[in-house]
Write an enzyme that holds these catalytic residues in place. Structure first.
Site, PDB file in Angstrom:
ATOM      1  N   LYS A 658       0.872  -1.177   0.000  1.00 40.82           N
ATOM      2  CA  LYS A 658       0.000   0.000   0.000  1.00 40.82           C
ATOM      3  C   LYS A 658       0.912   1.231   0.000  1.00 40.82           C
ATOM      4  O   LYS A 658       2.101   1.130   0.269  1.00 40.82           O
ATOM      5  CB  LYS A 658      -0.877   0.030   1.244  1.00 40.82           C
ATOM      6  CG  LYS A 658      -1.778  -1.178   1.428  1.00 40.82           C
ATOM      7  CD  LYS A 658      -2.472  -1.078   2.791  1.00 40.82           C
ATOM      8  CE  LYS A 658      -3.327  -2.297   3.086  1.00 40.82           C
ATOM      9  NZ  LYS A 658      -3.847  -2.259   4.475  1.00 40.82           N
ATOM     10  N   GLU A 662       1.877   9.541   2.297  1.00 38.65           N
ATOM     11  CA  GLU A 662       1.130  10.615   2.950  1.00 38.65           C
ATOM     12  C   GLU A 662       0.630  10.264   4.329  1.00 38.65           C
ATOM     13  O   GLU A 662       0.353  11.156   5.146  1.00 38.65           O
ATOM     14  CB  GLU A 662      -0.053  11.008   2.049  1.00 38.65           C
ATOM     15  CG  GLU A 662       0.428  11.551   0.715  1.00 38.65           C
ATOM     16  CD  GLU A 662      -0.668  11.632  -0.329  1.00 38.65           C
ATOM     17  OE1 GLU A 662      -1.205  12.716  -0.517  1.00 38.65           O
ATOM     18  OE2 GLU A 662      -0.968  10.602  -0.968  1.00 38.65           O
TER      19      GLU A 662
END
Lengths: 699, 180, 327
Positions: A658, A662
């Site tokens: 994944k 951020e």
């Protein structure tokens, strides 16, 4: 940890230093403004001092006789651009530079002065006579501004689950608070820079951006060129954080200069221009209402967010995103309002939407825990959902609870006295806080080529970007695993639009998207007959495989823990400890991934305590448009930070990974704000938590 | 040599002397980057507010964006390119790579030059704003993370590599202490 | 940046002669502020007279038993000097609290005194500013003045002086020595900076062309029990929000010499004479200290958005003097 059974290398999951490390520590890595070039001319941008108005006159006559000056471009003589050229969400007026006499915001480019040397260009730009008529402007954001209207729903429809009003009315405990975040700036250390030139009929550029292909495509469209007439390279990029995701003014203006003057032109924005011209995270005002039963079960989440926007370009600061996926509840309602003002069009900054949204939601959760008398950690664990509360879709790997539990164990959360203002060390107050986050993950189409060379090595080509993310290093590991060879046999070439369409380094979708294309290419290459006499190349564009349908809720998760000290006599808040536990799927390179999430947490620390674009109420312009006024964290603000990963493999994502870019930023501001409450007993719903908001009258 | 706006100067950079005719307005940073193609020193702000342009003048760290090239004549200038003149990285550079003391790399040249200067300042006994008792002999005081953070605060890093940079500097300082 | 000539000088008289013949000439020390302002043409000298090679560097014993710090001594060398650290520790701390290691290596003691305000409106040529362009107005008064003055401002200017060093010098009764073609002269730091009044562009009492040669610290002010404390919006590398330099002598519980100066609150270092007078000769008590701080801040005139500085300054005076008394 589950990994594909036939993996035979240790390429993925092993810490390796960055491939470009030796170049970067010896000053040899060339960034966009570093390439020596024959016959190079320099463009300096002249910007508007007024926040709205019209250019009455630009008198270049005196400037044109100055030494070295090649010319001045303005709205009367600049090349024409296609007004339909698209930005993030449709036609984007922020790219329509030097096309009309209209001034839509302060800091708008009104002219480009091109000269033989940087000094000559700067001196001429300083001397250029620009006369503007100032028109009344409005740069003051409020959520109830009469111009406010519903935001675009391209990033997801508003949530309307259950009866929020009824659930709130019947909830024994309700939190109803408003939260405010200011304009914030990505502030990558490298100012936006581009060098553009024509090579035969082909436009070539070195540019500072987050996605060479996207930028090339937009550039071609803006200048009405064919895609194959444009080549953009961005080998080394000095940080982006969202601010270099689009075609930037530096490249638009450098291209104009190269067309007008027939030689290579370099345009580098000054630091002040980066603040004034490049889209910032918009200011937000959010109202969060939470209703819960006395046992902590959530009955309702109502998350209403407003943000500022420019009429020039659409943008969605999707603040309530996390409220749709983090917690189980009977009713969820989200609304987003965009308020058009005379501003530089806002744009993405690390975790757009989610980051200010998380500050509001996770602060409200802390307030709810306080009112319920339930530990904030426990409150979150009690509201773990079985399926997406809005989508109804099953979750992919969801290890938020593991992050919370393991983070709490390492942080020593369980010995915490929940009462505020109880811990003192000398004259300092000490407090701890936490926040939980989710960050959506997926893979988008990209093109990858892999060549099996005759010497047994492989060359991987993909227009990925390395903006400090370590993409080269990570993708070599991905390719090695996919090809079942050691990393030493992989060469990689990235950051060149000629390598074909590719997702940019944005949305935390870079690595999953690029890994997908590399995996597909490797798979097909391995199916090819091996030929020792000639190189064999396979190219795959995953657009052919992309459905755009998501059948599961796939997110990265984190739990952030913070400990702060507060000196109530001075208002100084210091972050003493920061710990993040992350669930980001399989970790390709722990050394680099840790750096990335720690860097994200530091940006969150800046958001919590320091960062704020301040506008003058009269001129509407940003007052603190430099690093002396806009304070990003310095060494002394940052403690040693612990970050680690719970073991995870996401089967729905390429290579099980994944995104990590951020999520570090997202929860940190709330964790720190909650810690400041715990230290002082005072809630800070307005960021940043400046010392004047904390200092107390001493008895 | 000097007429009204230009000067003939010689700059000694990384042990090489360069004769230049410069506009007096030229900063040392611009002279290094534009005239000498030493682009390792970066222009992050051009205002002394970020530290990305840090170089060493006679062994002392300065920001080259606020140093005029004409005013740097007569000094020994060391840039990041001069930290490993023979191509072999010095321990500080190797520690930056091994401990991941950078991400985008744009502030790195400045961090490295600053750290070299800072370690020399500490070795010379200079106190810092983090030094509890400035009247005491600071050379006797150990360089810890708090001291490194304060002394390196003139070098901003937006990627947030600070913790790794501090570790790399401390590791290098320990090695230097052992070999001293 | 405007074009300019550059001269390196070896003798003070040579420097003075150059500026006497060219009123547009400016002395160049470290250049950390001057070169910065030249880039936006806020300063536009016709000529830079580089004074760093004058024999004005170093710290020496003064005839009165105090110390004299040469004007071209770098901030770093001044702060690191063992006698400065031993006898005037707050001065060392103040210098070290300013800017960054790089900038302190460049900046000179003389130049530090002459640095201009960091008011953002002053630094932005597209804004009006009475300091930069007399008569154009002060946008900070109605605008962003969160970090501006609370003492002695006027409607013409509300900016603060940015120096940390000068705040400590004020607390130590320093004297500024300078030279003109008429010969050497000196002026107490307390009279060095002019009140704002209606001439905010006139900042110091130095005559035109004068060259600062040294700053002296009187022996009587030497005080190992001294401290500089700076509060700012970041832990380092930021200008002061409010700072305090204080020196305190206690004899049998009675306050002897006491020097207190505040930074970040006025257009010049703010000598807290009201608080000093309230403390001097009295027994040192917490209540007395709070009353003294209260009395000093009673004269403050905060702007719309900086009232917190009154609280902060009061708290800081109490905190720093309490710490000194407890040593």
């Amino acid at each position: 940890m589950n990994a594909p059974a036939d993996v035979i290398t240790d390429a993925v999951g092993t810490s390796r230093p960055r491939l470009e490390g030796p170049e970067k520590v010896s000053g040899r890595a060339r960034y966009a403004a570093d390439h020596p070039m024959h016959d190079l001319a320099f463009g300096v941008v002249v910007t508007s001092p007024v926040a709205r108005g019209r250019i009455r006159d630009i008198d270049a006559s005196a400037v044109l006789t100055m030494p070295g000056v090649l010319g001045v471009l303005d709205h009367r003589n600049a090349p024409r651009l296609d007004p339909q050229a698209s930005g993030f969400f449709g036609p984007d007026g922020s790219m329509q530079l030097l096309q009309s006499d209209s001034i839509p915001h302060a800091g708008r480019a009104v002219a480009l002065v091109v000269a033989q040397t940087p000094h000559e260009a700067q001196a001429a730009a300083d001397a250029l006579a620009v006369t503007c008529d100032a028109h009344p402007h409005d740069t003051t954001f409020t959520a109830d501004h009469p111009a406010g209207r519903a935001a675009l729903t391209v990033l997801g429809e508003d949530a309307n689950v259950g009866d929020v009003d009824a659930e709130l009315a019947s909830s024994p405990v309700v939190v109803d608070e408003r939260y405010f975040t200011p304009e914030e700036h990505c502030s990558a250390m490298e100012p936006h820079a581009a060098t553009a030139w024509w090579d035969g009929g082909r436009l070539q550029a070195f540019d500072s951006n987050q996605g060479a292909f996207d930028v090339a495509r937009t550039l071609a469209s803006l200048f009405s060129l064919e895609l194959d007439q444009v080549r953009v390279r961005s080998e080394h990029v000095g940080g982006g954080f969202g601010s270099k995701g689009l075609l930037g003014p530096q490249l638009i203006l450098a291209t104009m200069g190269s067309m007008a003057f027939g030689r290579p032109v370099r345009v580098t924005l000054t630091r002040r221009q980066v603040f004034l011209m490049i889209g910032m995270r918009p200011a937000t005002e959010q109202r969060v209402r939470l209703g819960a039963d006395t046992d902590g079960s959530l009955r309702a989440i109502d998350h209403q967010a407003a943000f500022e926007i420019s009429p020039l370009a659409e943008w969605v600061e999707n603040c309530p995103e996390g409220s749709k996926v983090l917690y189980a509840t009977r009713a969820i309602r989200t609304r987003i309002t965009a308020v058009p003002l005379d501003l530089t069009p806002p744009g993405p900054m690390r975790g757009p939407g989610l980051t200010p949204g998380s500050f509001a939601l996770e602060s409200a959760m802390d307030e709810l825990a306080e009112r319920l008398g339930i530990d904030p950690l426990e409150l979150r664990l009690r509201n773990e959902p079985a399926v997406g509360p809005v989508s109804g879709l099953p979750y992919g790997s969801r290890n938020l609870a593991a992050c919370l539990r393991e983070g709490a164990r390492r942080f020593g959360w369980h010995s915490r006295d929940p009462r505020p203002r109880r811990r003192r060390e000398g004259h300092l107050l000490v407090g701890t806080g936490l926040a939980a986050t989710a960050f959506g993950s997926s893979a988008f189409p990209s093109t990858a080529s892999i060549t099996a060379e005759t010497d047994g090595s492989y060359t991987v080509r993909i227009a990925a970007s390395d903006i400090g993310t370590g993409s080269r290093t990570a993708l070599v590991a991905i390719a090695a695993e996919a090809l079942r060879v050691g990393t030493e046999r992989i060469r990689i070439r990235i950051a060149d639009s000629d390598l074909g369409p590719a997702w940019s380094a944005s949305g935390s979708r870079g690595t999953p998207s690029w890994a997908w294309a590399i995996n597909e290419a490797a798979t097909r290459l391995r199916e090819q007959p091996h030929d020792p006499t000639r190189p064999v190349t396979v190219t795959v564009d995953t657009a052919e495989l992309f459905t755009g349908r998501f059948v599961r809720e796939v997110h990265a998760y984190s739990a952030i823990f913070a400990e702060v000290t507060v000196d109530p006599a001075t208002g100084e808040v210091r972050t003493r400890r920061l710990l993040g536990m992350f669930a980001i799927g399989r970790v390709v390179n722990p050394l680099l991934a840790r750096s990335q999430v720690i860097g994200g947490m530091i940006m969150g620390l800046g958001m919590a305590l320091h960062e704020e674009g301040v506008r003058d109420p009269v001129s509407g312009r940003q007052v603190n448009a430099d690093f002396a006024g806009y304070h990003i964290p310095a060494h002394a603000d940052v403690p040693d930070i612990e970050a680690d990963f719970v073991p995870e493999y996401e089967p729905d994502e390429p290579s099980g990974v994944k995104g990590a870019g951020e999520i570090g930023t997202v929860g940190t501001a709330a964790a720190i704000a909650n810690a400041v409450w715990h230290a002082t007993g005072l809630r800070h719903r307005v960021l940043p938590i400046r010392l004047d908001r904390v200092v107390e009258e001493m008895a | 040599m000097n007429d009204d706006g230009r000067s003939d100067i010689s700059l000694r950079v990384n042990d090489v002397t360069h004769g230049l005719n410069v506009d007096n307005r030229t900063t040392l940073l611009d002279a290094l980057r534009d005239a000498l193609d030493l682009t390792g020193s970066k222009k992050g702000c051009d205002r002394g507010q970020c530290g990305a342009c840090t170089v060493l003048l006679d062994g002392r760290r300065v920001v080259s964006c606020l140093t005029l090239a004409v005013a740097a004549e007569g000094t020994e200038i060391t840039t990041v390119e001069g930290l490993a003149p023979d191509g072999e990285l010095r321990p500080l550079q190797r520690a930056f790579i091994q401990l991941d003391g950078f991400q985008c790399g744009y502030c790195t040249s400045g961090q490295l030059c600053s750290a070299v200067g800072m370690l020399a300042e500490h070795a010379a006994g200079w106190p810092s704003a983090a030094t509890v008792d400035v009247s005491a002999d600071a050379s006797a005081q150990e360089l810890d993370a708090v001291e490194v953070r304060e002394r390196m605060s003139g070098n901003l890093c937006r990627c947030g590599a600070y913790p790794s940079i501090v570790r790399a500097v401390l590791e290098t300082a320990d090695q230097q202490a052992v070999t001293r | 940046m405007k074009e300019f000539g550059y001269r390196r000088v070896k003798h003070v008289q040579e420097a003075l002669a150059l500026t006497a013949n060219d009123t547009g000439a400016r002395y160049l020390g470290g250049g950390t502020n001057l070169v910065d302002l030249m880039k936006d043409e806020i300063e536009a000298p016709s000529q830079l007279v580089d004074v760093r090679f004058l024999p004005l560097s170093g710290v020496r014993e003064a005839p009165d038993g105090g110390l004299a710090i040469g004007a071209t001594t770098s901030n770093s060398d001044a702060a690191a000097h063992p006698e400065v650290r031993r006898r005037y520790p707050a001065l060392s701390q103040a210098v070290l609290a300013g800017a960054s290691g790089q900038l302190r290596n460049m900046a000179t003691v003389g130049g530090n005194l002459l640095q201009r305000t960091r008011c953002a409106y002053f630094a932005d040529p597209s804004e009006p500013c009475n300091k930069r362009l007399p008569g154009s107005g002060c946008p900070a008064l109605p605008g962003e003045h969160h970090n501006h003055a609370i003492f002695d401002w006027s409607r013409h200017c509300v900016a603060t002086h940015p120096s940390d060093m000068a705040v400590a010098l004020a607390a130590f009764d320093a004297v500024v020595h300078y030279e003109t073609l008429d010969g050497p002269a000196e002026i107490p730091l307390s009279e060095f900076y002019l009140p704002v009044g209606d001439t905010p562009h006139r900042e110091t009492a130095l005559p035109p062309g004068a060259l600062i040669t040294a700053v002296s610290l009187p022996k009587s002010a030497a005080c190992p029990r001294s401290r500089y404390r700076k509060v700012r919006e970041r832990a380092s590398y930021a200008f002061a929000t409010v700072s305090v330099a204080a020196a305190l002598e206690l004899h049998d519980g009675l306050v002897g010499r006491v020097g207190i100066a505040l930074g970040g609150v006025a257009s010049r270092p703010w000598r807290a004479r009201v608080a000093e007078a309230a403390l001097h000769g009295e027994p040192f008590t917490g209540a007395g200290l709070r009353d003294a701080a209260e009395a000093e801040l009673a004269a403050a005139k905060p702007l719309r958005d900086n009232g917190y500085k009154v609280t902060l300054a009061r708290n800081l005076i109490v905190a720093v003097l309490t710490e000194l008394a407890e040593r």
